[in-house]
Motif scaffolding. Structure first.
Motif: not given
Length: 370
Positions: A182-197
């Motif tokens: 909602f806040v970022l210009p261009g919306g949420l990036p959906t590629t290049g995602i990193g995750a750890t759990g």
């Protein structure tokens, strides 16, 4: 599809569990809506939530066959969102869905596609996006007040309920991802995602999670979620080239703070050399907090849903915004399942150099320095 627009729009709430009562209260109190039905398999619970003046039913078909109903709000478990939304859209009803939009990207996309084909509004209930604080954040970022966004750090931790069917990323991160979209210009990036759990208590699913998302010009967004923290924190920091914004959702007296502080890097050419020298300076300016109106986010959400229907436009948090959140969550789940190596998984190279000082020699050096 109903074309009745004069006066309040008719709505039914499907699901009277955790979130349904909040929807019932806000739609029931909105001048834009006429709450006609509350639907739940537990009729007694539905009656308690609906009150004495609203009809209840345990039949979704009863809801969808009612000509008074222009729209339905779905507040049921995520695994049921897809089927209920397709039924409602096929019956010509506009649909609001509690987050997350669905339990997979594929199912979410079929919901978005059907809404488009039917000319109906599909809206995701990303409630935080309708709070005065987050709407002001969007204005500040969009106006350029912060400058180029360099980083986002978001923390959502508490001693939470370990869910039986989803991990902490799917439980808590949708809030932060929806806000970023909602806040970022261009919306949420959906590629290049990193995750750890991590699952330090042996729950069988991640109870502590970290997400990283790339931002333009080598910026970075980081989301930390945690079910195991004894302290509750709801905070987001958005750092820009001009100013930095801090949102503290647990501080009602000062939810937003704007800092005119930061790091400036000036590059100058060095005579006679093919390189540039960098001069770092620190900016230490004022801090201020904008005044924010007091209003319930769900009331604004109900108003936006009605406005989108009447004006024939996408809602601020439409089905596609819900789909982008799902894309990030699925990518994160894939990273966790694959244990895909990332730059911080690789062992750091050990630089060549002298051997470490023996412990006895180090003690002697410290003694001599006293």
């Amino acid at each position: 599809m109903s074309t009745r627009t004069p006066g309040p729009l008719g709505i039914a709430v499907i699901g009277a569990g955790y979130w349904g009562p909040n929807l019932v209260r806000n739609f029931g109190g909105s001048p834009d809506w006429s709450l006609e039905l509350v639907c739940d398999l537990d009729l007694e619970r539905a009656r308690r939530v609906a009150g004495p003046h609203v009809e209840v039913t345990d039949s979704v078909e009863r809801v969808l066959d009612d000509p008074r109903i222009d729209a339905v709000a779905i507040a049921t478990p995520a695994r049921t969102h897809h089927g209920l939304a397709l039924q409602a859209l096929s019956a010509g009803k506009h649909v609001l869905v509690e987050k997350p939009l669905a339990d997979s990207v594929t199912r979410g996309r079929t919901m978005v596609d059907l809404a488009d084909a039917q000319g109906l509004v599909l809206m995701t209930d990303h409630t935080y996006c309708y709070t005065p604080a987050v709407q002001r954040m969007r204005d500040l970022v969009g106006s350029g007040e912060l400058g180029q966004v360099h980083f986002v750090d978001s923390v959502r931790i508490n001693l939470g309920l370990v869910q039986p069917d989803i991990d902490v990323l799917w439980d808590l991160a949708p809030h932060d991802l929806a806000i970023l979209d909602f806040v970022l210009p261009g919306g949420l990036p959906t590629t290049g995602i990193g995750a750890t759990g991590a699952d330090p208590i042996g729950a069988g699913r991640a109870c502590v999670g970290h997400l990283t998302l790339p931002l333009p010009d080598d910026g970075l967004a980081h989301v930390h979620v945690n079910w195991l923290s004894p302290t509750k924190i709801r905070q987001m920091v958005i750092g820009g080239s001009r100013r930095t914004l801090v949102w503290d959702d647990l501080n009602p007296q000062q939810r937003l703070s704007i800092y005119d502080r930061g790091v400036d890097l000036a590059r100058t050419s060095v005579a006679g050399a093919d390189r540039a020298a960098s001069t770092v300076s620190y900016r230490l300016g004022d801090t201020w907090s904008p005044a924010l109106p007091e209003r319930e986010a769900l009331g604004s959400m109900a108003t936006e849903f009605a406005g989108a229907i009447r004006e024939g436009r996408p809602a601020l948090t439409d089905g596609r915004s819900g789909l982008r959140v799902l894309e990030v969550l699925e990518a994160a789940s894939q990273r966790l399942a694959d244990r895909t190596p990332t730059s911080y998984d690789a062992p750091l190279p050990v630089p060549a150099g002298p051997p470490p000082v023996p412990r006895q020699a180090a003690a002697a050096v410290m003694e001599g320095a006293r």
